[in-house]
Design an enzyme around this catalytic site. Sequence first.
Site, PDB file in Angstrom:
ATOM      1  N   HIS A   1      -4.989  -0.258  -7.648  1.00 55.38           N
ATOM      2  CA  HIS A   1      -5.026  -1.786  -7.245  1.00 55.38           C
ATOM      3  C   HIS A   1      -5.166  -2.816  -8.266  1.00 55.38           C
ATOM      4  O   HIS A   1      -4.156  -3.823  -8.518  1.00 55.38           O
ATOM      5  CB  HIS A   1      -6.046  -1.863  -6.076  1.00 55.38           C
ATOM      6  CG  HIS A   1      -5.734  -1.296  -4.913  1.00 55.38           C
ATOM      7  ND1 HIS A   1      -4.631  -0.817  -4.134  1.00 55.38           N
ATOM      8  CD2 HIS A   1      -7.010  -0.474  -4.178  1.00 55.38           C
ATOM      9  CE1 HIS A   1      -5.104  -0.257  -3.089  1.00 55.38           C
ATOM     10  NE2 HIS A   1      -6.401   0.084  -3.290  1.00 55.38           N
ATOM     11  N   LEU A  13       9.832 -21.214  -6.273  1.00 55.89           N
ATOM     12  CA  LEU A  13       9.754 -20.168  -5.251  1.00 55.89           C
ATOM     13  C   LEU A  13       8.552 -20.213  -4.357  1.00 55.89           C
ATOM     14  O   LEU A  13       7.437 -20.779  -4.739  1.00 55.89           O
ATOM     15  CB  LEU A  13       9.626 -18.930  -6.240  1.00 55.89           C
ATOM     16  CG  LEU A  13       9.229 -17.661  -5.617  1.00 55.89           C
ATOM     17  CD1 LEU A  13      10.403 -16.893  -4.632  1.00 55.89           C
ATOM     18  CD2 LEU A  13       8.546 -16.568  -6.414  1.00 55.89           C
ATOM     19  N   ASP A  65       3.575  -0.536  -1.743  1.00 51.44           N
ATOM     20  CA  ASP A  65       2.536   0.718  -1.467  1.00 51.44           C
ATOM     21  C   ASP A  65       2.750   1.756  -2.634  1.00 51.44           C
ATOM     22  O   ASP A  65       3.430   1.793  -3.446  1.00 51.44           O
ATOM     23  CB  ASP A  65       3.543   1.369  -0.189  1.00 51.44           C
ATOM     24  CG  ASP A  65       2.652   2.341   0.651  1.00 51.44           C
ATOM     25  OD1 ASP A  65       1.255   2.263   0.287  1.00 51.44           O
ATOM     26  OD2 ASP A  65       2.973   3.295   1.371  1.00 51.44           O
TER      27      ASP A  65
HETATM   28  C1  IPE Z   1       1.213  -0.790   4.226  1.00 54.57           C
HETATM   29  O1  IPE Z   1       0.617   0.204   3.648  1.00 54.57           O
HETATM   30  C2  IPE Z   1       0.443  -1.945   3.889  1.00 54.57           C
HETATM   31  C3  IPE Z   1       0.421  -2.514   2.695  1.00 54.57           C
HETATM   32  C4  IPE Z   1       1.211  -2.185   1.917  1.00 54.57           C
HETATM   33  C5  IPE Z   1      -0.288  -3.808   2.565  1.00 54.57           C
HETATM   34  P1  IPE Z   1      -0.088   1.404   4.003  1.00 54.57           P
HETATM   35  O2  IPE Z   1      -0.333   2.360   2.954  1.00 54.57           O
HETATM   36  O3  IPE Z   1      -1.406   0.525   4.793  1.00 54.57           O
HETATM   37  O4  IPE Z   1       0.757   2.076   5.054  1.00 54.57           O
HETATM   38  P2  IPE Z   1       0.848   3.435   5.793  1.00 54.57           P
HETATM   39  O5  IPE Z   1      -0.605   3.658   6.446  1.00 54.57           O
HETATM   40  O6  IPE Z   1       1.041   4.239   4.943  1.00 54.57           O
HETATM   41  O7  IPE Z   1       1.535   3.661   7.017  1.00 54.57           O
HETATM   42  C1  IPE Z   2      -0.797  -0.200  -1.360  1.00 58.99           C
HETATM   43  O1  IPE Z   2      -1.083   0.946  -1.878  1.00 58.99           O
HETATM   44  C2  IPE Z   2      -1.936  -1.207  -1.315  1.00 58.99           C
HETATM   45  C3  IPE Z   2      -2.527  -1.430   0.102  1.00 58.99           C
HETATM   46  C4  IPE Z   2      -2.216  -0.945   1.018  1.00 58.99           C
HETATM   47  C5  IPE Z   2      -3.802  -2.674  -0.090  1.00 58.99           C
HETATM   48  P1  IPE Z   2      -2.021   2.201  -1.131  1.00 58.99           P
HETATM   49  O2  IPE Z   2      -3.295   1.544  -1.287  1.00 58.99           O
HETATM   50  O3  IPE Z   2      -1.605   2.197   0.412  1.00 58.99           O
HETATM   51  O4  IPE Z   2      -1.834   3.208  -1.806  1.00 58.99           O
HETATM   52  P2  IPE Z   2      -1.382   4.720  -1.408  1.00 58.99           P
HETATM   53  O5  IPE Z   2      -0.107   4.592  -0.403  1.00 58.99           O
HETATM   54  O6  IPE Z   2      -2.527   5.299  -0.814  1.00 58.99           O
HETATM   55  O7  IPE Z   2      -0.992   5.528  -2.655  1.00 58.99           O
HETATM   56 MG    MG Z   3      -0.166   3.356   1.105  1.00 59.84          MG
END
Ligand code: IPE
Ligand code: IPE
Ligand code: MG
Length: 253
Positions: free
Chosen positions: A39, A133, A22
């Site tokens: 990303h 792995l 995240d």
């Molecule tokens: C969880 O992250 C999903 C992934 C890392 C793929 P999100 O960014 O979607 O989660 P919330 O919305 O903060 O809970």
């Molecule tokens: C995690 O990073 C990747 C995905 C959920 C695809 P985020 O895109 O949720 O990044 P933040 O949490 O908004 O910073």
């Molecule tokens: Mg996120």
Amino acid sequence: MPNQVNEIDLTRLPKHIAIIMDGNGRWATEKGHDRLFGHYHGVESVRNVVEGAAELGIQYLTLYAFSTENWDRPEDEVSGLMELLVQTIKSEVPVLNKNNIRLHVIGDTKMLPENAFKELEDALKETSGNTGLNLVMALSYSSRWEIKEAIKKIALDAIEGKILPENIKDHTLQKYLSTKDFPDPELMIRTSGEYRISNFMLYQLAYAELYFTPTRWPDFRKEDLRKAIFDYQQRERRFGKISEQLQSEHASL
Ligand code: IPE
Ligand code: IPE
Ligand code: MG
């Protein structure tokens, strides 16, 4: 940061580590870029952490890459992520094969665009003979989706007489989950300073040790993975028992 590989007890590694990757979006916007930039950089972390896990001899690494809820993000972010997924799978398959890594996927992959689904199917096939792995990508995954699917299958088996209600045991559900071939994660890591599970492996994480770090995913590297494993190894996992019981069990081994 000191390299902590020497401090990790290689005889007590978790078999399965799960990571909620995240913080890509915030990492990018904090630097004045758009979210997709985050990303793209997140893929570098995936490469580095997968390499780190393989070097240590971790058997299973699950990476939460895209949740079923993430489909509701703005269209350009979703399509950009799907494009990145296709590109990454294409470029990484030879690397996975070179490192004897087998790719698995869990999630509602029928939701993926056709080209992404096809690339994924090919990658699963092309890495299926690898014995190192096991890299499990959670794509279009959510735990409630997975549990609902499992219950549907149990209901169908019950209708067909393959399973009787009185034979449903504690571990029956596990056999119907998409993770049926993998042990439960002992360690779950979430990056970016959020303290929640976000619909990830709700059943499988029952006794996992949870590790939260403020590091955004694009900054996370194998050294951070080692730090998390080291932290995990300092904990006492009691599984409902008391400390003295664990010590006497250990002594009688
Ligand atoms: C969880 O992250 C999903 C992934 C890392 C793929 P999100 O960014 O979607 O989660 P919330 O919305 O903060 O809970
Ligand atoms: C995690 O990073 C990747 C995905 C959920 C695809 P985020 O895109 O949720 O990044 P933040 O949490 O908004 O910073
Ligand atoms: Mg996120």
